[in-house]
Design a protein around this motif. Structure first.
Motif, PDB file in Angstrom:
ATOM      1  N   LEU A   1     -48.076  -1.688 -19.881  1.00 22.32           N
ATOM      2  CA  LEU A   1     -48.512  -2.330 -21.119  1.00 22.32           C
ATOM      3  C   LEU A   1     -47.372  -3.101 -21.773  1.00 22.32           C
ATOM      4  O   LEU A   1     -47.556  -4.228 -22.248  1.00 22.32           O
ATOM      5  N   SER A   2     -46.199  -2.505 -21.798  1.00 16.27           N
ATOM      6  CA  SER A   2     -45.047  -3.176 -22.387  1.00 16.27           C
ATOM      7  C   SER A   2     -44.764  -4.488 -21.675  1.00 16.27           C
ATOM      8  O   SER A   2     -44.565  -5.538 -22.308  1.00 16.27           O
ATOM      9  N   ALA A   3     -44.756  -4.457 -20.341  1.00 15.40           N
ATOM     10  CA  ALA A   3     -44.501  -5.667 -19.564  1.00 15.40           C
ATOM     11  C   ALA A   3     -45.611  -6.688 -19.764  1.00 15.40           C
ATOM     12  O   ALA A   3     -45.350  -7.894 -19.901  1.00 15.40           O
ATOM     13  N   ALA A   4     -46.860  -6.234 -19.796  1.00 16.81           N
ATOM     14  CA  ALA A   4     -47.991  -7.150 -19.928  1.00 16.81           C
ATOM     15  C   ALA A   4     -47.980  -7.858 -21.274  1.00 16.81           C
ATOM     16  O   ALA A   4     -48.237  -9.069 -21.365  1.00 16.81           O
ATOM     17  N   PHE A   5     -47.708  -7.128 -22.352  1.00 27.20           N
ATOM     18  CA  PHE A   5     -47.650  -7.761 -23.670  1.00 27.20           C
ATOM     19  C   PHE A   5     -46.523  -8.787 -23.732  1.00 27.20           C
ATOM     20  O   PHE A   5     -46.689  -9.877 -24.299  1.00 27.20           O
ATOM     21  N   GLU A   6     -45.380  -8.449 -23.151  1.00 28.71           N
ATOM     22  CA  GLU A   6     -44.263  -9.406 -23.159  1.00 28.71           C
ATOM     23  C   GLU A   6     -44.624 -10.662 -22.371  1.00 28.71           C
ATOM     24  O   GLU A   6     -44.346 -11.786 -22.812  1.00 28.71           O
ATOM     25  N   GLU A   7     -45.248 -10.492 -21.215  1.00 27.19           N
ATOM     26  CA  GLU A   7     -45.617 -11.642 -20.399  1.00 27.19           C
ATOM     27  C   GLU A   7     -46.667 -12.507 -21.092  1.00 27.19           C
ATOM     28  O   GLU A   7     -46.609 -13.738 -21.033  1.00 27.19           O
ATOM     29  N   ALA A   8     -47.643 -11.890 -21.747  1.00 22.51           N
ATOM     30  CA  ALA A   8     -48.638 -12.663 -22.484  1.00 22.51           C
ATOM     31  C   ALA A   8     -48.000 -13.392 -23.660  1.00 22.51           C
ATOM     32  O   ALA A   8     -48.342 -14.537 -23.962  1.00 22.51           O
ATOM     33  N   SER A   9     -47.044 -12.729 -24.309  1.00 27.44           N
ATOM     34  CA  SER A   9     -46.393 -13.326 -25.474  1.00 27.44           C
ATOM     35  C   SER A   9     -45.598 -14.567 -25.095  1.00 27.44           C
ATOM     36  O   SER A   9     -45.707 -15.608 -25.750  1.00 27.44           O
ATOM     37  N   VAL A  10     -44.792 -14.491 -24.033  1.00 28.93           N
ATOM     38  CA  VAL A  10     -43.975 -15.649 -23.670  1.00 28.93           C
ATOM     39  C   VAL A  10     -44.832 -16.792 -23.151  1.00 28.93           C
ATOM     40  O   VAL A  10     -44.416 -17.958 -23.200  1.00 28.93           O
ATOM     41  N   ARG A  11     -46.036 -16.495 -22.687  1.00 28.24           N
ATOM     42  CA  ARG A  11     -46.942 -17.539 -22.219  1.00 28.24           C
ATOM     43  C   ARG A  11     -47.862 -18.062 -23.318  1.00 28.24           C
ATOM     44  O   ARG A  11     -48.589 -19.017 -23.094  1.00 28.24           O
ATOM     45  N   ALA A  12     -47.843 -17.389 -24.474  1.00 26.35           N
ATOM     46  CA  ALA A  12     -48.742 -17.740 -25.580  1.00 26.35           C
ATOM     47  C   ALA A  12     -50.198 -17.721 -25.107  1.00 26.35           C
ATOM     48  O   ALA A  12     -50.996 -18.615 -25.425  1.00 26.35           O
ATOM     49  N   THR A  13     -50.541 -16.678 -24.361  1.00 27.43           N
ATOM     50  CA  THR A  13     -51.900 -16.530 -23.864  1.00 27.43           C
ATOM     51  C   THR A  13     -52.432 -15.169 -24.271  1.00 27.43           C
ATOM     52  O   THR A  13     -51.732 -14.364 -24.894  1.00 27.43           O
ATOM     53  N   GLY A  14     -53.692 -14.888 -23.938  1.00 27.82           N
ATOM     54  CA  GLY A  14     -54.300 -13.625 -24.309  1.00 27.82           C
ATOM     55  C   GLY A  14     -54.014 -12.522 -23.309  1.00 27.82           C
ATOM     56  O   GLY A  14     -53.582 -12.768 -22.177  1.00 27.82           O
ATOM     57  N   LEU A  15     -54.262 -11.299 -23.754  1.00 32.28           N
ATOM     58  CA  LEU A  15     -54.104 -10.119 -22.897  1.00 32.28           C
ATOM     59  C   LEU A  15     -55.462  -9.450 -22.747  1.00 32.28           C
ATOM     60  O   LEU A  15     -56.157  -9.210 -23.743  1.00 32.28           O
ATOM     61  N   VAL A  16     -55.842  -9.163 -21.517  1.00 37.41           N
ATOM     62  CA  VAL A  16     -57.080  -8.437 -21.240  1.00 37.41           C
ATOM     63  C   VAL A  16     -56.708  -7.063 -20.706  1.00 37.41           C
ATOM     64  O   VAL A  16     -56.116  -6.941 -19.627  1.00 37.41           O
TER      65      VAL A  16
END
Length: 316
Positions: free
Chosen positions: A174-189
């Motif tokens: 979850l930590s990695a996924a939120f960071e990756e979504a944040s730097v891409r300015a995209t959503g998280l599913v």
């Protein structure tokens, strides 16, 4: 992430295969997103590839060295072609001594993440991930990203997906996924799956549970797992998905066009001695989008099963 990790590079391994060059393209973009260096590495291989009793001509080693440097030069050109006018990533190339698997495992100790193609040169079938990708998924010290297909097929345009099983094993993912979504300015599913049958329920007369109530309980499990993350990443929209079904199948299908799919290395159902969980294993061989596997530490009690939950949650 501490200061050392923030400064750590994205490391990508190349061997001259098409999927390794696709991994370079993806890794270069990833390094730009994180504002870190990109290290492109290639391993020389065993000193005696045919066995200790076989003497190879010096020309073999000269040809091998030329091939390795040619692979690195081509990979560096691919990486630099991804530069934008406002963002140029430091690109470093390096030759690693020894066979590919132990060399990359050692390199992963100093990586933000390590990126490889799903299969290298000499693999018998394109359907399965190669031995290097499998070894890294099981043993790497950093998150591992496995890229399938060619360069034009590795850059998704959708959201970041993450598998959530309701245990502490999900937290690193979850930590990695939120960071990756944040730097891409995209959503998280966030996807959480469960099934009506498991051996634990077959043996304790719980098969007649009210499954609509279980569905509500599973929604609560996902909500609990996500608690606090949106506060840390307020700009990342989150979609919660709870599904009755097989986790690997559901994640693979729903994340087919995703920017990235993130899973933990183990799930609720794995045995302590397993190197990688069943869901992670299946996705390693079948995921159609870039797959990130984030290892968790089961030796410290991570992933202990709660005794009050009857339905089976497929592991990562």
């Amino acid at each position: 992430m501490d200061a050392v990790e923030r400064n750590a590079p994205v490391i990508v391994g190349v061997d001259g295969s098409a999927t390794s060059y696709a991994a370079v393209s993806w890794a270069a973009r990833e390094a730009q997103l994180h504002g870190c260096a990109l290290h492109i590495v290639s391993a020389l291989g065993a000193l005696t590839p045919g066995g200790s009793g076989i003497r190879l001509p010096l020309s073999y080693f000269a040809d091998r060295d030329r091939a390795v440097h040619a692979h690195l030069d081509e990979a560096a050109a691919i990486a630099r072609s991804t530069h934008t006018e406002t963002s140029k990533t430091e690109v470093v190339t390096d030759v690693l001594d020894g066979p590919e698997r132990p060399a990359l495992l050692e390199a992963s100790k100093h990586a933000r993440m390590i990126v490889v193609g799903s299969r290298g040169l000499g693999q018998i079938t394109a359907a399965l991930a190669g031995s290097v990708a499998v070894a890294l998924a099981a043993h790497a010290h950093s998150p591992v990203v496995v890229i399938r297909g060619h360069a034009g097929q590795t850059s998704g345009t959708g959201d970041v997906f993450v598998g959530v099983d309701g245990t502490e094993n999900s937290r690193p993912a979850l930590s990695a996924a939120f960071e990756e979504a944040s730097v891409r300015a995209t959503g998280l599913v966030a996807v959480h799956t469960w099934t009506q049958f498991a051996m634990s329920t077959a043996l304790d007369d719980q098969l007649d549970l009210a499954w609509d109530e279980v569905e509500v309980a599973e929604q609560a499990v996902l909500a609990e797992s996500l608690a606090g993350w949106s506060g840390r990443y307020p700009g990342t929209p989150v979609t919660r998905t709870v599904i009755q079904g097989n986790s690997a199948k559901e994640l693979r299908g729903r994340a087919a066009g995703a920017e990235l799919l993130v899973v933990g290395s183990h799930g609720r159902g794995g045995f302590a001695g397993m190197l990688i969980g069943s869901t992670s294993t299946v996705l390693l061989h079948t995921a159609e989008c870039p797959l990130m596997i984030v290892r968790s530490d089961r030796r410290n009690g991570v992933g202990r099963q709660r005794p009050d939950v009857a339905p089976h949650r497929d592991g990562n």
